[in-house]
Scaffold this motif. Structure first.
Motif, short mmCIF file in Angstrom:
data_model
loop_
_atom_site.label_atom_id
_atom_site.label_comp_id
_atom_site.label_asym_id
_atom_site.label_seq_id
_atom_site.Cartn_x
_atom_site.Cartn_y
_atom_site.Cartn_z
N LEU A 442 0.84 -1.19 0.00
CA LEU A 442 0.00 0.00 0.00
C LEU A 442 0.87 1.24 0.00
O LEU A 442 1.90 1.31 0.68
N SER A 445 2.91 2.96 3.06
CA SER A 445 2.96 2.12 4.26
C SER A 445 4.39 1.92 4.71
O SER A 445 5.27 1.69 3.92
N GLU A 457 -0.98 -9.06 9.09
CA GLU A 457 -2.29 -8.42 8.91
C GLU A 457 -2.28 -7.52 7.68
O GLU A 457 -3.21 -7.51 6.87
N LEU A 458 -1.20 -6.77 7.52
CA LEU A 458 -1.08 -5.89 6.35
C LEU A 458 -1.01 -6.71 5.06
O LEU A 458 -1.61 -6.33 4.05
N GLU A 459 -0.32 -7.83 5.11
CA GLU A 459 -0.20 -8.70 3.94
C GLU A 459 -1.58 -9.21 3.51
O GLU A 459 -1.92 -9.21 2.32
N VAL A 460 -2.40 -9.63 4.48
CA VAL A 460 -3.74 -10.12 4.16
C VAL A 460 -4.57 -9.01 3.55
O VAL A 460 -5.30 -9.22 2.56
N GLN A 461 -4.47 -7.81 4.10
CA GLN A 461 -5.22 -6.69 3.55
C GLN A 461 -4.84 -6.42 2.10
O GLN A 461 -5.71 -6.15 1.25
N GLN A 462 -3.57 -6.47 1.81
CA GLN A 462 -3.10 -6.22 0.45
C GLN A 462 -3.64 -7.26 -0.52
O GLN A 462 -4.08 -6.93 -1.64
N ARG A 463 -3.64 -8.49 -0.10
CA ARG A 463 -4.13 -9.55 -0.99
C ARG A 463 -5.64 -9.45 -1.19
O ARG A 463 -6.15 -9.77 -2.26
N LEU A 464 -6.35 -9.06 -0.13
CA LEU A 464 -7.79 -8.86 -0.27
C LEU A 464 -8.08 -7.74 -1.25
O LEU A 464 -9.00 -7.84 -2.08
N GLN A 465 -7.30 -6.67 -1.19
CA GLN A 465 -7.51 -5.54 -2.10
C GLN A 465 -7.21 -5.90 -3.54
O GLN A 465 -7.76 -5.32 -4.47
#
Length: 521
Positions: A442, A445, A457-465
């Motif tokens: 992101l 970041s 947690e940040l990694e999961v968010q990136q993949r979801l996006q």
């Protein structure tokens, strides 16, 4: 063809090893009873023998003893499911090549048998050969020091040649373990005082309240316990050389006395009233930056200038890697001599790895490594897998990346591949073929200070996006890959040790490696 004998009362073990060795191009012969092996040895002998330690008719230890009486140079591998200390120590004491703990990885067992075969071939006919003891290892080391191929050491040798005949004070600097005392001895040996005493004193090794008496001596009755007159190191070195090691640790009050001796050439013993005159050449050494200690007020500036007439800086071992091979060969001889065994040799691959280690303990650490290898390496020829764990764990470089120092260029398959693979993978765009392509962090970041859970947690968010699918499966693969490769590197590639550290079964490790496509580890 390599002939391997296997003796075990467990039919399943015999069958597994028989099939694995056949696939490896060897010729295995299986025995159920130890006494059958002894009967067969009367007419023939294998290249390697693998024996269980607990069998109904005869123990593996007793079989090992009997074999060594008939064929001392036959490599014997002992395997057992009972990992007690006594049996392990006894097996090695009786001459076992190595110890294989059940349950074992079949590939590791085959690799160990291969090594035992190579060891036996290299030492064929030399089973009763005794260690060749060097008649004068100190002289050998002196010769070796003067034949260093390092440009920096050659400069030191030239300086010794110029200053040795004089009486000039010498200050030797360098990290701990670089051999500063050896350089001091060389200055003394090649000078006009060679036939006179060389006296060494370590200022850091003697208690503060005793150091003055050690240096200058004392008169009888000068303090409690002084029952007789005692000469100090200055008097002992009269006409010769006094080597003051770790001069930077000398207390300030003694620095003042030392300065007076250097200026006037005489001193008083503790409790004495008559000056004692001496003719002593001073060579001092330190691993500390004396200029900094002068600025800090812990070392006298005038004494520093008195000592710093000629300065010799002994380079750390990482700055003269070309000397490592020669030094290692010597220290392996020294260790073998002390243990009464034949000297071992580093394989070219193992030497290349050793040459890449930075050796924070310098030559002293290399000497300790060589002693460790002489004790712990089962084969006469030391392979990369025999190297000390701390050395192996410290190396981390990418396959195919050249190292400019001494031209050492690791290739794929070299030590460090596991961590390099993990590092390369962790920064890769796509973890699996099913991934939907690269993703970028992101914008703006900065998670450099976050712990790994925050980063996850940040990694999961990136993949979801990025609308990635099967995120759980992909992250699980990434997690398992890093954990397995890092642990295997730490355990020097031994899967059974890695499994124990991870708290999972050995078969699980093997299966996971296969699923992740990293079976070569």
């Amino acid at each position: 063809m390599k002939t391997i004998w296997i003796v075990d009362d467990d039919q399943a073990i015999r069958w597994v090893l028989d099939k694995a060795l056949q696939r490896a191009g060897m010729a295995p012969t299986c025995f159920e009873r130890a006494r059958d092996v002894l009967d067969a040895l009367q007419t023939e002998r294998p290249d390697v023998l693998v024996t269980d330690i607990r069998m109904p008719d005869m123990s593996g230890i007793d079989l090992l003893k009997a074999i060594k009486q008939r064929a001392e140079d036959l490599p014997v591998i002992v395997m057992t499911a009972y990992t007690d200390l006594d049996s392990t120590v006894t097996a090695f004491h009786e001459g076992a090549f190595d110890y294989l703990v059940k349950p074992f990885d079949v590939n590791e067992a085959v690799a160990l048998i291969e090594r035992a075969y190579e060891h036996g071939r290299e030492n064929a006919g030399h089973g009763t050969e005794q260690a060749v003891l060097a008649p004068n290892l100190a002289a050998d080391y002196d010769k070796m020091m003067t034949q260093s191929s390092s440009r920096q050491m050659q400069e030191i040798f030239r300086a010794i040649g110029r200053l040795a005949p004089s009486k000039v004070t010498v200050l030797i600097t360098g990290e701990s373990g670089t051999g500063k005392e050896l350089i001091a001895r060389a200055v003394h040996k090649h000078g006009t005082r060679a036939g006179k005493p060389f006296v060494a004193l370590n200022a850091a090794a003697i208690p503060r309240d005793l150091l003055e008496a050690e240096l200058f001596g004392h008169e009888r009755g000068s303090f409690t316990g002084a029952s007789a007159q005692r000469r100090g190191r200055f008097e002992e070195a009269n006409g010769g050389t006094l080597f003051l090691d770790e001069i930077g640790d000398m207390p300030l009050e003694l620095q003042t006395r030392l300065l007076r001796v250097l200026a006037e050439g005489n001193f008083y013993r503790i409790g004495g009233s008559q000056p004692v005159s001496v003719d002593v050449r001073i060579i001092a050494a330190t691993h500390q930056p004396l200029e900094v200690r002068v600025e800090q007020g812990t070392f006298r500036e005038d004494l520093f200038h008195r000592l710093n007439v000629i300065r010799l800086r002994v380079p750390p071992l990482r700055e003269r890697r070309e000397d490592i091979g020669q030094l290692a060969t010597h220290f392996l001889k020294v260790a073998a001599s002390s243990l009464g065994v034949a000297p071992k040799q580093l394989s070219p691959e193992a030497l290349a790895i050793v040459q890449q280690f930075d050796f924070p303990g310098n030559v002293r650490q290399l000497e300790n490594f060589c002693h460790w290898l002489t004790v712990m390496s089962p084969a006469q020829r030391i392979d990369k897998n025999d190297l000390p764990p701390e050395l192996m764990a410290s190396l981390s470089f990418s396959p195919g990346t050249e190292r400019t120092t001494e031209g050492v260029a690791p290739t794929a398959g070299s030590v460090g591949d596991a961590s390099a693979t993990a590092a390369h993978w962790s920064s890769a765009a796509t973890p699996t073929a099913a991934s939907q392509g690269p993703y970028t962090p992101l914008a703006g970041s900065d998670n450099s200070q976050q712990n790994w859970l925050d980063k996850l947690e940040l990694e999961v968010q990136q993949r979801l996006q990025s609308d990635e699918q099967d995120i759980m499966a992909h992250l699980t693969q990434e997690f398992e890959r890093i954990v397995l490769t890092t642990t295997l590197e730490n355990c020097r590639g031994r899967r059974i040790d890695a499994a124990a550290r991870l708290g999972i079964g050995r078969n699980t490790v093997t299966r996971k490696l296969k699923e992740l496509g990293i079976e070569h580890l």
